[in-house]
Design an enzyme around this catalytic site. Structure first.
Site, mmCIF file in Angstrom:
data_model
loop_
_atom_site.group_PDB
_atom_site.id
_atom_site.type_symbol
_atom_site.label_atom_id
_atom_site.label_comp_id
_atom_site.label_asym_id
_atom_site.label_seq_id
_atom_site.Cartn_x
_atom_site.Cartn_y
_atom_site.Cartn_z
ATOM 1 C CB CYS A 1 -1.220 7.362 2.537
ATOM 2 S SG CYS A 1 -2.516 6.356 3.305
ATOM 3 C CD GLU B 1 -2.680 -1.155 0.321
ATOM 4 O OE1 GLU B 1 -3.188 -0.155 -0.977
ATOM 5 O OE2 GLU B 1 -3.240 -2.540 -0.492
HETATM 6 P P1 NAD Z 1 9.139 5.146 2.843
HETATM 7 O O1 NAD Z 1 8.832 4.677 1.710
HETATM 8 O O2 NAD Z 1 10.574 6.394 3.092
HETATM 9 O O3 NAD Z 1 9.488 4.180 3.927
HETATM 10 C C1 NAD Z 1 8.664 3.098 4.236
HETATM 11 C C2 NAD Z 1 9.692 2.128 4.621
HETATM 12 O O4 NAD Z 1 10.517 1.350 3.604
HETATM 13 C C3 NAD Z 1 10.256 2.786 5.524
HETATM 14 O O5 NAD Z 1 10.353 1.192 6.822
HETATM 15 C C4 NAD Z 1 11.739 2.786 4.857
HETATM 16 O O6 NAD Z 1 13.322 2.765 5.943
HETATM 17 C C5 NAD Z 1 11.906 1.631 4.456
HETATM 18 N N1 NAD Z 1 12.607 2.153 2.653
HETATM 19 C C6 NAD Z 1 13.087 2.660 2.021
HETATM 20 N N2 NAD Z 1 13.852 2.455 1.076
HETATM 21 C C7 NAD Z 1 14.356 1.496 1.022
HETATM 22 C C8 NAD Z 1 14.916 0.474 0.675
HETATM 23 N N3 NAD Z 1 15.357 1.496 -0.326
HETATM 24 N N4 NAD Z 1 14.460 -0.694 -0.152
HETATM 25 C C9 NAD Z 1 14.175 -1.312 1.314
HETATM 26 N N5 NAD Z 1 13.004 -0.617 1.845
HETATM 27 C C10 NAD Z 1 13.345 1.100 2.248
HETATM 28 O O7 NAD Z 1 7.644 5.779 3.731
HETATM 29 P P2 NAD Z 1 7.691 6.716 4.322
HETATM 30 O O8 NAD Z 1 8.052 8.164 4.877
HETATM 31 O O9 NAD Z 1 7.890 6.064 6.101
HETATM 32 O O10 NAD Z 1 5.900 6.318 4.094
HETATM 33 C C11 NAD Z 1 5.834 7.372 3.875
HETATM 34 C C12 NAD Z 1 4.930 6.809 2.513
HETATM 35 O O11 NAD Z 1 3.600 5.978 3.368
HETATM 36 C C13 NAD Z 1 3.933 7.702 1.989
HETATM 37 O O12 NAD Z 1 4.166 7.869 -0.016
HETATM 38 C C14 NAD Z 1 2.133 7.322 1.614
HETATM 39 O O13 NAD Z 1 1.707 7.738 1.356
HETATM 40 C C15 NAD Z 1 2.724 5.897 1.767
HETATM 41 N N6 NAD Z 1 1.992 5.197 3.047
HETATM 42 C C16 NAD Z 1 0.607 3.974 2.561
HETATM 43 C C17 NAD Z 1 -0.577 4.238 2.802
HETATM 44 C C18 NAD Z 1 -1.877 2.665 2.855
HETATM 45 O O14 NAD Z 1 -2.197 2.218 2.910
HETATM 46 N N7 NAD Z 1 -2.012 3.189 1.246
HETATM 47 C C19 NAD Z 1 -0.012 4.333 4.590
HETATM 48 C C20 NAD Z 1 1.226 5.163 5.126
HETATM 49 C C21 NAD Z 1 1.853 5.535 4.352
#
Ligand code: NAD
Length: 541
Positions: free
Chosen positions: A327, A293
């Site tokens: 999100c 998501e």
């Molecule tokens: P992010 O993508 O920066 O990080 C999410 C997770 O991914 C973290 O644990 C991070 O450490 C990890 N990550 C980052 N780079 C990575 C890589 N190269 N390889 C593996 N893991 C990696 O997102 P964020 O800033 O924590 O959260 C915000 C984002 O999440 C927004 O885009 C938001 O829309 C989305 N979000 C979506 C939902 C939904 O239900 N659709 C819910 C909550 C948040």
């Protein structure tokens, strides 16, 4: 299963406490916040039921007071990840065979721990780590997390009771096996509930998990681990590691036993993970399940029949609660020319009453954005809007990062429906408004549908049922969660299963049985009572 077809408690949503002046919960949260803010916590990893420390420590600071150190966490190296994987695989031998009612007992207990003795602690940790107001912490960490745990147990039993037909000659059954190997949860900073739910729901279905929380959510992740431990999640079932996401992910995805990814976060990261899994597909013992998501560019559309005050309230709550870092947060709005002056007047008046600052002061509606990188990115967009001839900032536009990462709720009005802030996810307190001619309502639906790559949430405000119907049909694929006369945020488990399609994710609906179905691999069993002793069919004679 034991001896009986057990019924689980009917899941109910946890009531949201008010934290009004004079309430016990207000006193409790203030005390918990103060105590935790002034302590210096050490947060080890959690592998095989043990606290694991490393030589590589990182500080923890609240976004609203970034010079203050509230603790440290320990970062993994490759050996820790390999240990977490082998531990999980070992734990699977017992966990995958444990009767479902025993697993249910653990997670139902976890729900009551969140709602009861850990409520203030998990809320205070969320206020400190993610800079949520007390209300935002309450609806997320206390209530939504409790709801996920309770409802998932009920959904699990609904899945298990979904059985095929049988005949007098043969009895058909389906058993919902956990996935072979181990699963991997990667969670975002913005919801404590999501952080807890992603590993918990896979474990509930009998899977073993390696969980990597976001660096910006570790303080509240620690409370989740304490809850899982106290609830009785056995050693090795959920293993928690912190640190370099790329190294951790490379190590996890290199294991032939990797069998599922449960991800919530940004779209680019998810697509990259999908690609990495695809590249290794020949090395896995089973096809890994991929659930993600991700981002959104969520919209509010008002018809000229909408009540102006409802539209401005929807915009303020939808766009600016938790600084627009949901999100589902509204970040683009399409408003009719005829009612725009009235909506604008309400919007500016209401926004002028909003106070911004630390969540410790309970009267603040807006606090800080999550970290400096996010602050700088959002500020860049604000500065570009200030210089653009296509954009006009009518509220907010100021910011300050000297103490915390504070950005005022900012409203941009654009004359270009494809202006950059109409299509990109900014993940901050900014909404961009496009004013359409009242007669162009139908073509505006098309514009909304085509402007962004995302399709997560959206809302229509109208009192005209024909307009509502037109929007429902015209925007069918533009949002996985669609709201009529409400803001596009605040989905409740068991009431509005959540998720979007297109670039927003696989739409496996967190908080529903559909999501849990992704974490099982059904086995069909046919038992024949009187077996044939002759291969010949009658038509052969
Ligand atoms: P992010 O993508 O920066 O990080 C999410 C997770 O991914 C973290 O644990 C991070 O450490 C990890 N990550 C980052 N780079 C990575 C890589 N190269 N390889 C593996 N893991 C990696 O997102 P964020 O800033 O924590 O959260 C915000 C984002 O999440 C927004 O885009 C938001 O829309 C989305 N979000 C979506 C939902 C939904 O239900 N659709 C819910 C909550 C948040």
């Amino acid at each position: 299963m034991g001896k009986g077809f057990f019924k689980v408690p009917i899941a109910k949503n946890e009531p949201v406490l008010t934290y009004a002046q004079g309430t016990k919960e207000r006193e409790n949260i203030i005390n918990a916040y103060k105590g935790m803010f002034n302590s210096n916590i050490e947060i080890p990893m959690f592998i095989n039921g043990e606290e694991v420390k490393s030589t590589n420590k990182e500080t923890l600071s609240p976004p609203h007071d970034h010079k203050k150190i509230v603790g440290y966490y320990h970062k993994a190296d490759k050996d820790h990840i390999e240990e977490a994987i082998s531990t999980a695989i070992e734990a699977r031998k017992l966990w995958a065979n444990l009767p479902w009612e025993q697993r249910a007992g653990i997670f139902l207990k976890a729900a009551e721990l969140v709602a009861g003795p850990y409520r203030s602690k998990i809320n205070a940790a969320t206020m400190i780590a993610q800079s949520k107001t007390v209300h935002q912490a309450e609806i997320d960490a206390a209530c939504e997390f409790t709801d996920f745990l309770r409802f998932n147990v009920q959904f699990m039993t609904e899945i298990y009771s979904d059985q095929p037909q049988s005949t007098n000659q043969s009895w058909n059954r389906i058993e919902y096996r956990p996935l072979e190997g181990f699963t991997y949860a990667i969670t975002p900073f913005n919801f404590t509930a999501i952080a807890g739910n992603l590993p918990a729901c896979m474990a509930l279905m009998g899977n073993v998990v390696v969980w990597k929380p976001s660096d910006s959510q570790i303080y509240s992740a620690k409370v989740i681990i304490d809850i899982f431990k106290e609830a009785g999640v056995p050693p090795g079932v959920i293993n928690v590691v912190y640190g370099d996401p790329e190294m951790i992910t490379e190590t996890v995805l290199s294991s032939p036993d990797f069998s599922g990814l449960h991800f919530t976060g940004s779209t680019f990261v998810f697509k990259d993970l999908w690609k990495k899994i695809g590249e290794r597909i020949h090395s896995y013992k089973t096809y890994p399940r991929i659930v993600g998501e991700t981002g959104g560019k969520d919209f509010i559309l008002a018809h000229n029949s909408a009540i102006s005050k409802q539209v401005s309230a929807g915009i303020i709550r939808g766009a600016f609660e938790f600084q627009g870092q949901k999100c589902s947060a509204a970040s683009r709005a399409y408003l009719p020319k005829s009612t725009w002056p009235e909506i604008k007047k309400n919007l500016i008046k209401e926004l002028s009453s909003i106070s911004m600052g630390s969540p410790e002061n309970l009267s603040n509606f807006v606090t800080a954005v999550i970290h400096e990188k996010s602050f700088d990115k959002i500020v860049d967009y604000i500065e570009r809007a200030k210089k653009s001839s296509d954009a006009n900032i009518i509220a907010g536009g100021n910011y300050d990062k000297s103490k915390g990462y504070f950005i005022e709720p900012t409203v941009i009005v654009t004359t270009d429906p494809h202006y950059e802030t109409m299509g990109k996810e900014l993940f901050g307190p900014i909404i961009t408004i496009f004013i359409y001619n009242d007669s162009a309502f139908k073509s505006t639906l098309e514009l909304i549908d085509k402007t962004s790559e995302y399709a997560l949430t959206g809302a229509i405000f109208s009192t005209d049922r024909y307009a509502i119907d037109m929007a429902c049909r015209g925007l069918r694929n533009a949002a996985g969660n669609f709201y009529i006369n409400d803001k596009p945020t605040g989905a409740v488990v068991g009431q509005q299963p959540f998720g979007g399609a297109r670039a927003s994710g696989t739409n496996d609906k967190a908080g529903s049985a559909q999501n849990l179905l992704r974490w099982v691999s059904p086995r069909t069993i046919k038992e024949t009572f009187i077996s044939s002793e002759n291969y010949r069919y009658p038509f052969l004679d």
